[in-house]
Design an enzyme around this catalytic site. Structure first.
Site, mmCIF file in Angstrom:
data_model
loop_
_atom_site.group_PDB
_atom_site.id
_atom_site.type_symbol
_atom_site.label_atom_id
_atom_site.label_comp_id
_atom_site.label_asym_id
_atom_site.label_seq_id
_atom_site.Cartn_x
_atom_site.Cartn_y
_atom_site.Cartn_z
ATOM 1 N N ARG A 175 -50.440 -20.125 -57.295
ATOM 2 C CA ARG A 175 -49.197 -19.399 -57.014
ATOM 3 C C ARG A 175 -49.480 -17.897 -57.046
ATOM 4 O O ARG A 175 -48.996 -17.134 -56.226
ATOM 5 C CB ARG A 175 -48.099 -19.754 -58.025
ATOM 6 C CG ARG A 175 -46.918 -18.789 -57.957
ATOM 7 C CD ARG A 175 -45.640 -19.283 -58.605
ATOM 8 N NE ARG A 175 -45.827 -19.996 -59.837
ATOM 9 C CZ ARG A 175 -46.081 -19.433 -61.033
ATOM 10 N NH1 ARG A 175 -46.191 -18.126 -61.143
ATOM 11 N NH2 ARG A 175 -46.232 -20.181 -62.096
ATOM 12 N N TYR A 233 -31.531 -10.056 -37.641
ATOM 13 C CA TYR A 233 -31.741 -11.513 -37.607
ATOM 14 C C TYR A 233 -30.637 -12.217 -38.402
ATOM 15 O O TYR A 233 -30.310 -11.794 -39.525
ATOM 16 C CB TYR A 233 -33.125 -11.821 -38.197
ATOM 17 C CG TYR A 233 -33.432 -13.283 -38.298
ATOM 18 C CD1 TYR A 233 -33.668 -14.050 -37.157
ATOM 19 C CD2 TYR A 233 -33.482 -13.922 -39.531
ATOM 20 C CE1 TYR A 233 -33.947 -15.400 -37.248
ATOM 21 C CE2 TYR A 233 -33.762 -15.267 -39.639
ATOM 22 C CZ TYR A 233 -33.991 -16.008 -38.492
ATOM 23 O OH TYR A 233 -34.264 -17.340 -38.597
ATOM 24 N N ASP A 239 -38.763 -5.073 -39.811
ATOM 25 C CA ASP A 239 -39.040 -6.444 -39.384
ATOM 26 C C ASP A 239 -39.731 -6.369 -38.023
ATOM 27 O O ASP A 239 -39.123 -5.998 -37.022
ATOM 28 C CB ASP A 239 -37.723 -7.222 -39.283
ATOM 29 C CG ASP A 239 -37.934 -8.714 -39.002
ATOM 30 O OD1 ASP A 239 -38.982 -9.068 -38.442
ATOM 31 O OD2 ASP A 239 -37.036 -9.508 -39.326
ATOM 32 N N LYS A 255 -43.645 -17.173 -36.196
ATOM 33 C CA LYS A 255 -43.459 -16.811 -34.792
ATOM 34 C C LYS A 255 -44.800 -16.449 -34.144
ATOM 35 O O LYS A 255 -45.697 -17.257 -34.145
ATOM 36 C CB LYS A 255 -42.425 -15.688 -34.702
ATOM 37 C CG LYS A 255 -41.198 -15.913 -35.616
ATOM 38 C CD LYS A 255 -40.342 -17.092 -35.211
ATOM 39 C CE LYS A 255 -39.274 -17.491 -36.233
ATOM 40 N NZ LYS A 255 -38.396 -16.437 -36.697
HETATM 41 C C1 LIG Z 1 -37.526 -16.136 -37.805
HETATM 42 C C2 LIG Z 1 -37.230 -14.766 -38.225
HETATM 43 C C3 LIG Z 1 -37.061 -14.455 -39.573
HETATM 44 C C4 LIG Z 1 -37.087 -15.490 -40.668
HETATM 45 O O1 LIG Z 1 -38.307 -16.164 -40.756
HETATM 46 P P1 LIG Z 1 -38.492 -17.692 -41.189
HETATM 47 O O2 LIG Z 1 -39.951 -17.907 -41.109
HETATM 48 O O3 LIG Z 1 -37.698 -18.539 -40.246
HETATM 49 O O4 LIG Z 1 -37.956 -17.831 -42.581
HETATM 50 C C5 LIG Z 1 -36.823 -13.114 -39.891
HETATM 51 N N1 LIG Z 1 -36.732 -12.164 -38.931
HETATM 52 C C6 LIG Z 1 -36.863 -12.455 -37.623
HETATM 53 C C7 LIG Z 1 -36.762 -11.357 -36.615
HETATM 54 C C8 LIG Z 1 -37.116 -13.754 -37.228
HETATM 55 O O5 LIG Z 1 -37.240 -14.037 -35.921
#
Ligand SMILES: *Cc1c(COP(=O)(O)O)cnc(C)c1O
Length: 386
Positions: free
Chosen positions: A49, A101, A173, A198
């Protein structure tokens, strides 16, 4: 040696680091615990962890790609967003964009309701509103550029300079572009984060997140909290993401060739009311995109003529765009923000953010682009024939 380019960093991450067997590709370390060298003599790792060799290799690779000091790998992208909240005391304020988001919006609004911190939601492209928001002397300003799903940009360097002037930290982000197409730390930000689910993993077969800090101290603080609340990423997911990462620069190239062609096609199609893609010269922030991004990415959205009924037919007829949440994988996806990714937002908040029933979002994959366009062509025609 000169500063290495993204493709080199991505491919070479962890290569040839195995001391025991000379394995070229770094092994996956699933062990939960690590033996001490002797009484009160700790090695580099003691418990997974807290620290794990596979996760550490992946974290370093992303930190290198973002040109930051420390990478902290989390179990999901939302875990990375949640980790940011650990920097806030109950009297602190965080400023977030009104069109961030959906999951981030839900997390911030619900935690703020419980009094964990103060929240200010603002359109960062409205200079007056931004000035007012910064007058609250926030601890953190969150930026998401381009935004989801309308691909609005925020001038990262400009907002960061204003936020720094009131003593705030800036967290960006960068999920929609990846470090290959945008490096927020180089634009002045203090923290950059991703949902590695992603583009970074890119194969839609794991979920994960990562934060990269500009300074060592901030990175250590976040890593301390990640261990404390237990949201560090698994070894197996880190391994998959590291494997996916190797082709990130190459994938982004093809994503963009395809996205540019799809955007041009949609912009000239009579069934399409409007296309939102920073790569189109009529996008209101096309110049800003050129300035702060290395390219335009492969996310776009558009408004279809004929309302929800037409949208339904479009989804039914498409064969190469899977109707699904998420983005950034090699496969093309289509989604309906109002009922899917942004369903957690109140309808009024959706409308303020510009999300209507006729808006659809595309994550353009790396299939043959002529096949993608042919598929869109037949489905768009069918959507208008009702
Ligand atoms: C998908 C996404 C998140 C969250 O990520 P997860 O892996 O689904 O928890 C945060 N910000 C953006 C822009 C995203 O596309």
């Amino acid at each position: 040696m000169s500063e290495k380019k993204a493709a080199t960093i991505a491919v070479r991450a962890g290569i040839n680091s195995d001391q025991h067997h000379g394995a070229v590709i770094p092994a996956i370390h699933l062990s939960s615990t690590y033996g001490l060298k002797g009484f009160n003599e700790k090695g580099a790792f003691d418990y997974s962890r807290t620290g794990n060799p596979t996760r550490a290799t992946f974290a370093q690779a992303i930190a290198d790609l973002e040109q930051g000091a420390v990478g902290v790998v989390t179990s999901t992208g939302m875990a990375a967003v949640h980790l940011l909240c650990q920097l806030l005391d109950t009297t602190d304020t965080i400023v977030i964009p009104h069109d961030c988001y959906g999951g981030s919006f839900r997390l911030f609004t619900h935690l703020a309701k419980r009094g964990l911190f103060k929240l200010v939601v603002v359109d960062q492209n409205d200079p007056q509103a931004l000035t007012q928001a910064l007058a609250t002397q926030p601890k953190i300003v969150l930026i998401e550029s381009p935004s989801n799903p309308l691909l609005r940009l925020v001038d990262i360097a400009n907002v960061t300079a204003q936020a720094h002037a009131v003593g705030a930290l800036v967290a960006v982000d960068n999920t929609f572009l990846s470090p290959v197409l945008q490096q927020p730390l180089r634009l002045g930000a203090d923290i950059v984060f991703h949902s590695t689910t992603k583009y970074i993993n890119g194969h839609s077969d794991m979920v994960g997140g990562v934060l990269v800090t500009k300074t060592q101290a901030l990175g250590e603080q976040l890593a301390w909290w990640a261990n404390c609340i237990g949201i560090t990423g698994s070894a197996f997911d880190s391994y998959l993401a590291l494997r996916g990462l190797k082709t990130l620069p190459l994938r982004m190239q093809q994503h963009q060739v395809n996205a540019n062609a799809v955007a041009e096609f949609l912009a000239n199609h009579p069934a399409v009311e409007q296309v939102y893609f920073p790569g189109l010269s009529d996008h209101p922030q096309h110049q800003l995109a050129k300035q702060q991004q290395y390219d335009f990415g492969a996310m776009m959205s558009f408004k279809l003529k004929g309302g929800e009924a037409a949208v339904k037919v479009l989804f039914e007829k498409l064969q190469l765009f899977t109707l699904a949440q998420s983005l950034g994988g090699v496969e093309s996806l289509i989604s309906h923000p109002a009922t899917m990714t942004h369903a957690g937002m109140e309808v009024e908040a959706q409308l303020v953010a510009g999300i209507t029933a006729s808006l659809v979002r595309l994550s353009v994959g790396i299939e043959d682009v002529n096949d993608l366009i042919a598929d869109l062509s037949q489905a768009l025609a069918a959507s208008q024939a009702i």
